[in-house]
Design an enzyme around this catalytic site. Structure first.
Site: not given
Ligand code: IDP
Ligand code: MG
Length: 149
Positions: A9, A49, A112, A115, A126
């Site tokens: 990212k 997303y 984080n 992805h 994807e």
């Molecule tokens: P993942 O990336 O581990 O699969 P997902 O639940 O699919 O996690 O969420 C997609 C992305 O959305 C996360 O990687 C993060 O960047 C963002 N995200 C998820 N939950 C939150 C939150 O509570 N606050 C802000 N960003 C979030």
């Molecule tokens: Mg995800």
């Protein structure tokens, strides 16, 4: 062999962590079969997303992903989807296991770093969304017989 979609990212690219993140996947024995550095359009970010469209964090997530270039990739290996998710660590870096990328390089869920597809079905969808078939290479790595049983 299974394929999975992986993205570094904007924070990972801006922080100069591309090399270190790729090294972890290479060190583990996974094989890179496609890669491109790209600006993500809002349209692509929204398609990628779509499942999170109704989440409160969705607008900020789209802004984040489109804020700077990302490195989009496809990696291959046995059960690559689960293996790569494990190397990335839990979604929230402060809950991710020590030794995982999200733990070792991050703190906030909204920064984080990476992805990775979360199921074989989503990986296929994807990969189709992000890459043209001709951008994905089939190649023999001489080391494969020392990594894949
Ligand atoms: P993942 O990336 O581990 O699969 P997902 O639940 O699919 O996690 O969420 C997609 C992305 O959305 C996360 O990687 C993060 O960047 C963002 N995200 C998820 N939950 C939150 C939150 O509570 N606050 C802000 N960003 C979030
Ligand atoms: Mg995800």
């Amino acid at each position: 062999m299974q394929r999975t979609f992986v993205m570094i990212k904007p924070d990972g690219v801006q922080r100069g962590l591309i090399g270190r993140i790729l090294s972890r996947l290479e060190d583990r024995g996974l094989k890179l079969v496609a890669a491109k550095l790209m600006w993500v359009s809002r349209e692509l970010a929204e398609a990628h997303y779509a499942v999170h469209k109704n989440q409160p964090f969705y607008p900020k997530l789209i802004d984040y992903i489109t804020s700077s270039p990302v490195l989009a990739m496809v990696w291959e290996g046995p059960e690559a989807v689960a293996a790569v998710r494990q190397t990335m660590g839990a979604t929230r870096p402060r809950e991710a296991a020590p030794g995982s990328i999200r733990h070792d390089f991050g703190l906030d869920v909204g920064r984080n770093l990476t992805h990775a597809s979360d199921s074989a079905e989503n990986a296929e969808a994807e990969i189709r969304l992000w890459f043209k078939p001709e951008e994905i290479l089939s190649w023999d790595r001489d080391l494969d017989r020392w990594i894949f049983e």
